[in-house]
Scaffold this active site. Sequence first.
Site, mmCIF file in Angstrom:
data_model
loop_
_atom_site.group_PDB
_atom_site.id
_atom_site.type_symbol
_atom_site.label_atom_id
_atom_site.label_comp_id
_atom_site.label_asym_id
_atom_site.label_seq_id
_atom_site.Cartn_x
_atom_site.Cartn_y
_atom_site.Cartn_z
ATOM 1 N N LYS A 166 -2.648 125.938 76.999
ATOM 2 C CA LYS A 166 -1.800 126.835 77.806
ATOM 3 C C LYS A 166 -0.787 127.393 76.822
ATOM 4 C CE LYS A 166 1.736 126.056 81.301
ATOM 5 N NZ LYS A 166 2.441 127.296 81.129
ATOM 6 N N TYR B 131 -0.267 121.889 76.424
ATOM 7 C CA TYR B 131 0.754 122.786 76.986
ATOM 8 C C TYR B 131 1.754 123.110 75.876
ATOM 9 C CZ TYR B 131 4.540 124.319 80.190
ATOM 10 O OH TYR B 131 5.543 125.013 80.846
#
Length: 288
Positions: A161, A133
């Site tokens: 992400k 992330y």
Amino acid sequence: MKGIFTALMCSFDEQGNINEQGLREIVRHNIDQSKVDGLYVNGSTGENFLITTEMKKRIFEIVKDEAGDQVKLIAQIGSLNIDEAVELGKFVTELKYDAISAVTPFYYKFDFEEIKDYYETIINEVNNDMIIYSIPALTGVNMSLDQFGELLAHDRIIGVKFTAPDFYLLERLRHAFPDKLIYSGFDEMLLPASVLNIDGAIGSTFNVNGKRAREIFELAQQGKITEALEIQRTTNDLISAILANGLYQTIKEMLKTKGVDAGYCRKPMKQISAEKVARAKELAEKYM
Ligand code: NGF
């Protein structure tokens, strides 16, 4: 694991406790009304960094219990406390979450060797696939193409992400790692990211705008850019209005207008004024 994933909100009561029924309703709304492909649980939108380990575990349990196998579930387990990250990773793996994700460690200025060690520690201890992330605007952690490459060299690290407006880096990542999963994280930039052939998107506004997000993503995949741009424009009118009114609070108030008991945000996030609540209602009526 491809497609539109909602960065799930959590419903809290005015004292900041989890409102279980409200959380279940948010899950149902996303699955039944917005028809998203998956849920990203306990990310920024879930106010993850404001709650205790026990609350995180309870949210993971409730979401899995409500969603079952109807959609894919990604658990954000990243933490500055690496023991907590490992503990949560093992917990959600037992619960049969489809993948884990961890925010890059933030606050202290960790060097890349430390960041790499953080991910390797988690994947060596947790028997699940990991999605990095990356959200430099909030963490201050900017990784280069080569550094992403060092992490993605692990079979267990299956994707990123990517929440940044750096389309050059996004294109280079896509080109260099065609077999890894790349999710875009800024909903207002979904179309340009989709043009670069991302695998999916994870976003907060999908809680209230999931259908349009899917249309943008799918039209872009079909090369129908003019049609997709039209929907991105409507989407961005909505996102601009949400951002001007208070991001997470406005999304919660919009959900409430549709009968979903989305509750309140936890302190130190503030409650919004009656005027802003009324504005959120207007937005729900116009866009949902
Ligand atoms: O909320 C933020 C903070 N970003 C989200 C999303 O990247 C967060 C994004 O959807 C997320 O996925 C998570 O909850 O972990 C924005 O809210 C949206 O694009 C509006 O700017 O930056």
